[in-house]
Design a protein around this motif. Structure first.
Motif, PDB file in Angstrom:
ATOM      1  N   SER A 137      -2.084 -22.761 -35.954  1.00 33.74           N
ATOM      2  CA  SER A 137      -2.698 -22.630 -34.626  1.00 33.74           C
ATOM      3  C   SER A 137      -1.787 -23.211 -33.551  1.00 33.74           C
ATOM      4  O   SER A 137      -1.632 -22.638 -32.464  1.00 33.74           O
ATOM      5  CB  SER A 137      -4.057 -23.331 -34.602  1.00 33.74           C
ATOM      6  OG  SER A 137      -4.948 -22.737 -35.509  1.00 33.74           O
ATOM      7  N   ARG A 181       1.112 -20.843 -32.996  1.00 34.34           N
ATOM      8  CA  ARG A 181       0.700 -19.673 -32.228  1.00 34.34           C
ATOM      9  C   ARG A 181       0.551 -20.010 -30.752  1.00 34.34           C
ATOM     10  O   ARG A 181       0.880 -19.208 -29.879  1.00 34.34           O
ATOM     11  CB  ARG A 181      -0.619 -19.104 -32.775  1.00 34.34           C
ATOM     12  CG  ARG A 181      -0.470 -18.311 -34.058  1.00 34.34           C
ATOM     13  CD  ARG A 181      -1.712 -17.480 -34.331  1.00 34.34           C
ATOM     14  NE  ARG A 181      -2.907 -18.310 -34.449  1.00 34.34           N
ATOM     15  CZ  ARG A 181      -3.331 -18.862 -35.576  1.00 34.34           C
ATOM     16  NH1 ARG A 181      -2.644 -18.667 -36.706  1.00 34.34           N
ATOM     17  NH2 ARG A 181      -4.430 -19.594 -35.606  1.00 34.34           N
ATOM     18  N   TRP A 182       0.030 -21.203 -30.485  1.00 32.79           N
ATOM     19  CA  TRP A 182      -0.156 -21.613 -29.093  1.00 32.79           C
ATOM     20  C   TRP A 182       1.185 -21.754 -28.382  1.00 32.79           C
ATOM     21  O   TRP A 182       1.349 -21.306 -27.244  1.00 32.79           O
ATOM     22  CB  TRP A 182      -0.919 -22.934 -29.032  1.00 32.79           C
ATOM     23  CG  TRP A 182      -1.248 -23.364 -27.636  1.00 32.79           C
ATOM     24  CD1 TRP A 182      -2.263 -22.896 -26.850  1.00 32.79           C
ATOM     25  CD2 TRP A 182      -0.543 -24.326 -26.837  1.00 32.79           C
ATOM     26  NE1 TRP A 182      -2.239 -23.519 -25.629  1.00 32.79           N
ATOM     27  CE2 TRP A 182      -1.200 -24.403 -25.586  1.00 32.79           C
ATOM     28  CE3 TRP A 182       0.565 -25.137 -27.065  1.00 32.79           C
ATOM     29  CZ2 TRP A 182      -0.772 -25.242 -24.571  1.00 32.79           C
ATOM     30  CZ3 TRP A 182       0.998 -25.981 -26.053  1.00 32.79           C
ATOM     31  CH2 TRP A 182       0.335 -26.026 -24.815  1.00 32.79           C
ATOM     32  N   THR A 229       3.993 -20.323 -29.194  1.00 37.14           N
ATOM     33  CA  THR A 229       4.829 -19.114 -29.249  1.00 37.14           C
ATOM     34  C   THR A 229       4.162 -17.872 -28.681  1.00 37.14           C
ATOM     35  O   THR A 229       4.665 -16.767 -28.881  1.00 37.14           O
ATOM     36  CB  THR A 229       5.254 -18.840 -30.702  1.00 37.14           C
ATOM     37  OG1 THR A 229       4.081 -18.697 -31.525  1.00 37.14           O
ATOM     38  CG2 THR A 229       6.118 -19.960 -31.243  1.00 37.14           C
ATOM     39  N   GLN A 230       3.059 -18.014 -27.989  1.00 40.08           N
ATOM     40  CA  GLN A 230       2.460 -16.836 -27.357  1.00 40.08           C
ATOM     41  C   GLN A 230       3.223 -16.497 -26.086  1.00 40.08           C
ATOM     42  O   GLN A 230       3.682 -17.390 -25.368  1.00 40.08           O
ATOM     43  CB  GLN A 230       0.980 -17.080 -27.052  1.00 40.08           C
ATOM     44  CG  GLN A 230       0.703 -18.236 -26.106  1.00 40.08           C
ATOM     45  CD  GLN A 230      -0.770 -18.442 -25.867  1.00 40.08           C
ATOM     46  OE1 GLN A 230      -1.472 -17.499 -25.537  1.00 40.08           O
ATOM     47  NE2 GLN A 230      -1.234 -19.676 -26.043  1.00 40.08           N
ATOM     48  N   PRO A 231       3.424 -15.222 -25.802  1.00 37.55           N
ATOM     49  CA  PRO A 231       4.190 -14.829 -24.611  1.00 37.55           C
ATOM     50  C   PRO A 231       3.479 -15.240 -23.322  1.00 37.55           C
ATOM     51  O   PRO A 231       2.261 -15.392 -23.281  1.00 37.55           O
ATOM     52  CB  PRO A 231       4.293 -13.307 -24.740  1.00 37.55           C
ATOM     53  CG  PRO A 231       3.204 -12.910 -25.667  1.00 37.55           C
ATOM     54  CD  PRO A 231       2.962 -14.061 -26.583  1.00 37.55           C
ATOM     55  N   GLU A 232       4.253 -15.429 -22.280  1.00 37.25           N
ATOM     56  CA  GLU A 232       3.744 -15.791 -20.957  1.00 37.25           C
ATOM     57  C   GLU A 232       4.317 -14.820 -19.943  1.00 37.25           C
ATOM     58  O   GLU A 232       5.537 -14.613 -19.893  1.00 37.25           O
ATOM     59  CB  GLU A 232       4.146 -17.220 -20.601  1.00 37.25           C
ATOM     60  CG  GLU A 232       3.520 -17.764 -19.339  1.00 37.25           C
ATOM     61  CD  GLU A 232       2.049 -18.118 -19.496  1.00 37.25           C
ATOM     62  OE1 GLU A 232       1.362 -18.235 -18.457  1.00 37.25           O
ATOM     63  OE2 GLU A 232       1.597 -18.290 -20.639  1.00 37.25           O
ATOM     64  N   HIS A 240       9.132 -13.659 -23.024  1.00 36.64           N
ATOM     65  CA  HIS A 240       9.273 -14.304 -24.330  1.00 36.64           C
ATOM     66  C   HIS A 240       8.847 -15.766 -24.254  1.00 36.64           C
ATOM     67  O   HIS A 240       9.116 -16.469 -23.268  1.00 36.64           O
ATOM     68  CB  HIS A 240      10.715 -14.201 -24.812  1.00 36.64           C
ATOM     69  CG  HIS A 240      10.888 -14.471 -26.273  1.00 36.64           C
ATOM     70  ND1 HIS A 240      10.974 -15.745 -26.788  1.00 36.64           N
ATOM     71  CD2 HIS A 240      10.961 -13.633 -27.339  1.00 36.64           C
ATOM     72  CE1 HIS A 240      11.115 -15.685 -28.108  1.00 36.64           C
ATOM     73  NE2 HIS A 240      11.118 -14.413 -28.463  1.00 36.64           N
ATOM     74  N   TRP A 241       8.223 -16.234 -25.321  1.00 32.05           N
ATOM     75  CA  TRP A 241       7.670 -17.599 -25.316  1.00 32.05           C
ATOM     76  C   TRP A 241       8.719 -18.676 -25.143  1.00 32.05           C
ATOM     77  O   TRP A 241       8.415 -19.766 -24.639  1.00 32.05           O
ATOM     78  CB  TRP A 241       6.886 -17.841 -26.610  1.00 32.05           C
ATOM     79  CG  TRP A 241       7.724 -17.754 -27.868  1.00 32.05           C
ATOM     80  CD1 TRP A 241       7.880 -16.663 -28.660  1.00 32.05           C
ATOM     81  CD2 TRP A 241       8.493 -18.801 -28.464  1.00 32.05           C
ATOM     82  NE1 TRP A 241       8.714 -16.944 -29.722  1.00 32.05           N
ATOM     83  CE2 TRP A 241       9.106 -18.259 -29.624  1.00 32.05           C
ATOM     84  CE3 TRP A 241       8.739 -20.136 -28.142  1.00 32.05           C
ATOM     85  CZ2 TRP A 241       9.949 -19.000 -30.453  1.00 32.05           C
ATOM     86  CZ3 TRP A 241       9.573 -20.884 -28.961  1.00 32.05           C
ATOM     87  CH2 TRP A 241      10.162 -20.327 -30.104  1.00 32.05           C
ATOM     88  N   ARG A 266       4.850 -25.593 -21.585  1.00 34.57           N
ATOM     89  CA  ARG A 266       3.716 -25.923 -22.464  1.00 34.57           C
ATOM     90  C   ARG A 266       3.834 -27.367 -22.976  1.00 34.57           C
ATOM     91  O   ARG A 266       2.822 -28.056 -23.120  1.00 34.57           O
ATOM     92  CB  ARG A 266       3.649 -24.942 -23.628  1.00 34.57           C
ATOM     93  CG  ARG A 266       3.229 -23.539 -23.211  1.00 34.57           C
ATOM     94  CD  ARG A 266       2.811 -22.692 -24.396  1.00 34.57           C
ATOM     95  NE  ARG A 266       2.207 -21.446 -23.929  1.00 34.57           N
ATOM     96  CZ  ARG A 266       2.822 -20.266 -23.923  1.00 34.57           C
ATOM     97  NH1 ARG A 266       4.054 -20.172 -24.394  1.00 34.57           N
ATOM     98  NH2 ARG A 266       2.219 -19.184 -23.470  1.00 34.57           N
ATOM     99  N   ARG A 270      -5.347 -19.437 -20.735  1.00 32.15           N
ATOM    100  CA  ARG A 270      -4.842 -19.338 -19.362  1.00 32.15           C
ATOM    101  C   ARG A 270      -5.947 -19.535 -18.336  1.00 32.15           C
ATOM    102  O   ARG A 270      -5.740 -20.154 -17.297  1.00 32.15           O
ATOM    103  CB  ARG A 270      -4.175 -17.976 -19.155  1.00 32.15           C
ATOM    104  CG  ARG A 270      -2.875 -17.805 -19.924  1.00 32.15           C
ATOM    105  CD  ARG A 270      -2.087 -16.618 -19.411  1.00 32.15           C
ATOM    106  NE  ARG A 270      -0.963 -16.332 -20.301  1.00 32.15           N
ATOM    107  CZ  ARG A 270      -0.938 -15.326 -21.159  1.00 32.15           C
ATOM    108  NH1 ARG A 270      -1.970 -14.505 -21.228  1.00 32.15           N
ATOM    109  NH2 ARG A 270       0.105 -15.133 -21.934  1.00 32.15           N
TER     110      ARG A 270
END
Length: 381
Positions: free
Chosen positions: A10, A13-14, A16-19, A165-166, A173, A257
């Motif tokens: 988890s 994933r947090w 490495t999620q795209p922004e 890309h993350w 973050r 977000r």
């Protein structure tokens, strides 16, 4: 082990999620950060540290343990001039990774001396955490920079501002995690060691009156509703518990977000109210929240396009950037009036800067709760 793996996945994933527009917005943030830091330095004079007796440096800081406990005039001037020059080159985007490291070291040393005299009002987020995390991955060094222009002229691949890309948002973050921990630690302190927040019901009533006295002594505008607050129990109780909730629940901004927008907007209002009505402010923290605004989307909406190559040669651009940085660094110390350019001759100070923040925070708060007002979609039979 299964639970630990699920938690680890988890977290991965947090992070490495795209922004959206990550590369562009981080490049723009680098410019805002440098200008904001210069504004912050324009309102304080490092040379004032040399006028303090050594007895004032009461908080030991490991970073300056081997340096003189009370800095000399020339040491303060060299430190401040070097930091200003590094910030100018950071804004212009020349040798970004090196300039980030210089800002981290020089700003860290200068901040360490301030912490040694007053540990409570430190600006460690702007002086340490932001340049530290940005320097690790150079997240803010790929767009809107002379380095990028030099790469393009060398026919090397460059990064588009729209890149999501993350990796370009990893540092942002990381800073958000640190900010959440700082808020949570403040709330826990108020709940435990600073137990007056729970056991002293008249805390906020007395605080608003005390801050009005402090504002009068500093010749600042008074809070006109302070007497009413002090005489209205449900108001000052609400202020006390809302402070605890705002700080204690900020970590929920890590969950998405929309929640991030809500709590960032709420935190900005929280800081603004403290600054404008209670003369309590940690103004340098303001730049941290700029990390979570999509500046690239604003550029796209305004249809600002940066196309074409400057007519000047690369060597001319690099030489001019270095000359501007050195020149401003020297002027900063030799001609202190030059720094007033960054604070509009004193009009933009630690308090007045919050006035334009309030409407944007209210807009952000409205946008964050807007989805809640949408009617649910009807399910097709």
């Amino acid at each position: 082990m299964t639970f630990a793996k699920a938690v680890s996945s988890s977290i991965d994933r947090w992070f490495t999620q795209p922004e959206p527009n990550a590369a562009g917005r981080m490049g723009l943030f680098r410019i805002f950060y440098g200008l904001f830091y210069l504004w912050h330095l324009s309102n304080q004079y490092a040379v004032s540290l040399s006028n303090l007796p050594s007895e004032h440096f009461i908080h030991p800081v490991l970073l300056i343990a081997l340096l003189p406990s009370a800095p000399s005039v020339w040491f303060c001037q060299v430190l401040e001039c070097g930091l200003v020059a590094a910030l100018v080159l950071l804004v212009l985007g020349l040798r970004i990774r090196l300039m980030t490291a210089l800002v981290l070291v020089l700003g860290g040393i200068l901040e360490a001396y301030y912490i040694a005299t007053d540990g409570e009002h430190s600006t460690i987020l702007i002086a340490f955490y932001i340049p530290f995390f940005m320097g690790l991955n150079n997240d803010w060094g790929h767009t809107y920079a002379l380095d990028t222009l030099i790469k393009q002229r060398s026919l090397k691949p460059s990064v588009a501002p729209s890149e999501s890309h993350w990796r370009y948002f990893l540092s942002a973050r990381s800073v958000l995690v640190i900010l959440s921990l700082l808020f949570l630690s403040s709330a826990l302190f108020k709940f435990t060691f600073g137990g007056v927040w729970l056991t002293y019901p008249d805390l906020m009533a007395n605080l608003v009156l005390q801050k009005n006295i402090a504002a009068a002594l500093q010749e600042l505008p008074l809070n006109p509703i302070a007497p009413w607050i002090a005489q209205t129990p449900w108001v000052y109780h609400s202020l006390r518990f809302s402070t605890l909730l705002c700080e204690g629940l900020f970590f929920l901004s890590l969950l998405g977000r929309q929640l991030r927008l809500f709590f960032v907007s709420l935190a900005l209002l929280f800081h603004a109210v403290n600054a404008l009505f209670l003369t309590v402010t940690f103004t340098p923290v303001l730049i941290v929240y700029a990390l979570f605004i999509d500046w690239q989307a604003a550029v796209n909406r305004l249809q600002l396009k940066f196309k074409g190559q400057p007519a000047f040669s690369t060597s001319w651009l690099v030489g001019s950037a270095i000359a501007i940085a050195i020149g401003l660094g020297l002027l900063w110390s030799l001609y202190p009036q030059s720094r007033t350019v960054f604070n509009f001759n004193g009009l933009l100070n630690w308090r007045s800067i919050w006035y334009p923040v309030v409407p944007f925070a209210l807009i952000g708060l409205g946008l964050s709760i807007k989805p809640l007002s949408r009617p649910p979609r009807r399910q097709l039979p």
